[in-house]
Design an enzyme around this catalytic site. Structure first.
Site, short mmCIF file in Angstrom:
data_model
loop_
_atom_site.label_atom_id
_atom_site.label_comp_id
_atom_site.label_asym_id
_atom_site.label_seq_id
_atom_site.Cartn_x
_atom_site.Cartn_y
_atom_site.Cartn_z
N GLY A 57 0.85 -1.26 -0.09
CA GLY A 57 0.06 0.01 0.07
C GLY A 57 0.96 1.31 -0.02
O GLY A 57 2.06 1.24 0.22
N CYS A 84 5.23 -5.94 1.79
CA CYS A 84 5.55 -4.66 1.77
C CYS A 84 4.79 -4.01 2.92
O CYS A 84 5.20 -4.16 3.92
CB CYS A 84 5.26 -4.15 0.17
N TYR A 85 3.92 -2.95 2.58
CA TYR A 85 3.07 -2.39 3.54
C TYR A 85 2.45 -3.34 4.77
O TYR A 85 2.53 -3.08 5.63
CB TYR A 85 2.00 -1.70 2.99
N HIS A 175 7.72 -7.63 -3.79
CA HIS A 175 6.15 -8.13 -4.23
C HIS A 175 6.27 -9.21 -5.00
O HIS A 175 6.85 -9.31 -6.07
CB HIS A 175 5.70 -6.96 -5.03
N GLU A 177 4.09 -10.92 -6.43
CA GLU A 177 2.99 -11.06 -7.21
C GLU A 177 3.34 -10.60 -8.51
O GLU A 177 2.89 -10.82 -9.62
CB GLU A 177 1.49 -10.47 -6.73
N ASP A 232 -18.07 -11.70 -22.44
CA ASP A 232 -18.57 -11.37 -21.12
C ASP A 232 -20.04 -11.88 -21.12
O ASP A 232 -20.61 -12.62 -20.42
CB ASP A 232 -18.37 -10.13 -20.44
N LYS A 374 -10.93 -11.91 -16.47
CA LYS A 374 -11.32 -12.10 -17.84
C LYS A 374 -10.74 -13.22 -18.37
O LYS A 374 -11.74 -14.18 -19.24
CB LYS A 374 -10.51 -10.81 -18.57
#
Ligand code: XMP
Length: 518
Positions: A57, A84-85, A175, A177, A232, A374
């Site tokens: 964050g 992180c945060y 991070h 990710e 979608d 998606k």
């Protein structure tokens, strides 16, 4: 609605929180992202997560009143991973210390070296004695909390990896990710494994569960669905049709701004293959008459969006007893609408979708794709038997060709555009490039230019061809076609499409351009 093991991601506002969810879904783990200020002790109890991840964050834990994890988390008894945060608030809340700045900020690539790799979340790491990670922090932990040990360090983050294995608390400064942390996915895999997830979040399981949920929600009532022919809305319609059959009616609003043969293809696919109640609302004359003489992009968008709602409502009113409206809302839309940090941003374009419908029509919503990204929608589409060629189609905007025809829209220009676009896409397919490109289309420019064909002078329209690569449509790069390809395409378009004598290739990236011309 889900009976799957659940992982809770507490969001502290990082730009990349959604990527944590992506990585977990790739591991067949069901997770939800909730903003920190919506997660209190009661929420935690009712959500009943099997593990919790605290995201990064932008704030500083050293600032009074900055975001915190709920206190109940520390005695909840499930594994927690702070990033992180998330790592910093974990340390601070558990009795460690975090300091601001002092020349120890780290942004970008860094290398973590192990101080002790006897830690299950690091299994398979450090094959070469160090591992590349992505850092993005101004603050750093200066004293770890009691019970924690250091497992990895980087030049500017002495506590890059820390853990209290007895309590199953893990904390990383980097991070995992993002793609720039190449072994990040492995770290998540190790984390969910130690938390005991069975990896049961598969598309097949999701389909069964979604069908049961739709049946439970709708009962014997009727549902209407605005079908655009895009992935979608198509997957939404087919899934609901599988759940409730004839109780569903779809309305396909044809605004006269579709591509060559598109309306016929959509109608044929749904009527022939799925035997679905489908109303083909051909309202092209209405839309085109209201757009006559309009050249301002935002005015065009507003007219189309407003008419769409009116027209859909008109047809929906004819379906007696409809109580539900189906929408293809995806998970990123859900997160964006609840994000605590989602401040008002500048409107570049008013996007056209059916978001205005429910409030106006007083219908209850059925949104079976709310939990999916998606690419998961595409996987579900494949699971439901939609043809691969259909699932892999490039995105097409709600306002259709209107925004690929800058300036005034006329039927003459639309006809030229449809034919030229079809030739261009045919070329791309023939050269096997379609799947490498995020979006490709032709646009007709609001000008005529002089040319020479045979021995005569021509004064015809100019076309722009556009092709971009992108991961999410937010940023884009021009596709690097060869000159041979572009030359061959130009020749085909000029020869096969009457009314065009000049072809440009748009080399603008996004930013500074947008993908569509308007
Ligand atoms: P831009 O032009 O903003 O487009 O760079 C980004 C992506 O969004 C699509 N797009 C739309 N999609 N309704 C939609 O459903 C709209 O009004 C709309 N405008 C743009 C565009 O095709 C690209 O994929």
């Amino acid at each position: 609605m889900t009976q799957h093991d659940r992982l809770l991601i507490i969001d502290f506002g990082s730009q990349v929180t959604q990527l944590i969810a992506r990585r977990l879904r790739e591991l067949n783990v069901y997770c939800e992202i909730h903003p920190y200020n919506k997660v209190d002790d009661a929420f935690l109890k009712s959500f009943a997560p099997k593990a919790v991840i605290l995201s990064g964050g932008p704030d500083s834990v050293t600032r009074a009143g900055s975001p915190r994890a709920p206190e109940a988390l520390w005695s909840f008894g499930v594994p927690v991973l702070g990033i992180c945060y998330g790592q910093q608030t974990m340390m601070q809340q558990l009795g460690g210390l975090v300091e601001h700045g002092h020349g120890t900020a780290e942004f970008g690539r860094a290398f973590v070296t192990p101080t002790n790799d006897n830690l299950s979340i690091l299994d398979g790491w450090f094959a070469d004695g160090r591992e590349q990670v992505w850092m993005s922090h101004g603050d750093h932990v200066s004293k770890i909390a009691p019970g924690f040990q250091v497992y990895g360090t980087s030049p500017n983050a002495p506590f890059a990896v820390t853990a209290d294995p007895a309590r199953h608390f893990y904390a990383v400064q980097f991070h995992p990710e993002v793609h720039h942390t190449p072994k990040g996915a492995k770290l998540y895999e190790n984390f969910v494994k130690l938390a005991g997830f069975s990896g049961d979040w598969t598309m097949d399981a999701y389909r069964e569960q979604a069908i049961a949920a739709i049946r439970a929600q709708v009962g014997d009532k009727k549902v209407i669905c605005a079908l655009s022919g895009g992935v979608d809305s198509s997957v939404t319609a087919i899934l609901i049709h599988e759940a409730i059959g004839d109780q569903l009616t779809c309305v396909f609003v044809d605004h006269g701004l579709l591509r060559l043969g598109e309306a016929e293809q959509v109608v044929a696919m749904f009527s022939d293959n799925y035997n679905l109640n489908l109303i083909h609302a051909d309202e092209s004359e209405l839309f085109l008459s209201k757009l006559e003489g309009v050249s301002d992009p935002e005015t065009k968008r507003k007219i189309i969006g407003g008419l769409f709602i009116d027209v859909f409502q008109k047809y929906a009113n004819g379906i007696e007893g409809a109580e539900f409206l189906a929408q293809g809302t995806l998970y990123p839309d859900v997160i964006e609408s609840v994000s605590f940090s989602g401040g008002p941003s500048v409107t570049i374009k008013s996007h056209h979708n059916v978001g205005g419908l429910p409030a106006k029509m007083g219908l209850k919503l059925v949104e079976p794709l709310r939990e999916l990204f998606k690419d998961e929608v595409r996987a579900l589409g494949r699971e439901l038997g939609l043809p691969a060629s259909f699932i892999g189609r490039h995105p097409f905007p709600g306002p259709g060709l209107a925004i690929r025809c800058p300036g005034e829209i006329t039927t003459e220009k639309l006809d030229i555009l449809r034919q030229a676009d079809a030739v261009y896409i045919d070329q791309i397919r023939k050269h096997g490039l379609y799947d490498e490109i995020w979006q490709a289309f032709a646009a007709i420019l609001p000008m005529k230019t002089v040319g020479v064909m045979g021995d005569g002078r021509t004064y015809d329209y100019a076309l722009a061809l556009r092709a971009v690569t992108s991961v999410d449509g937010m940023t884009a790069d021009t596709y690097p076609f060869s000159h041979d390809f572009l030359g061959e395409t130009m020749t085909r378009i000029i020869n096969e499409v009457k009314g065009v004598n000049r072809v440009f290739y748009d080399i603008t990236s996004k930013p500074p351009g947008t993908i569509e011309l308007e």
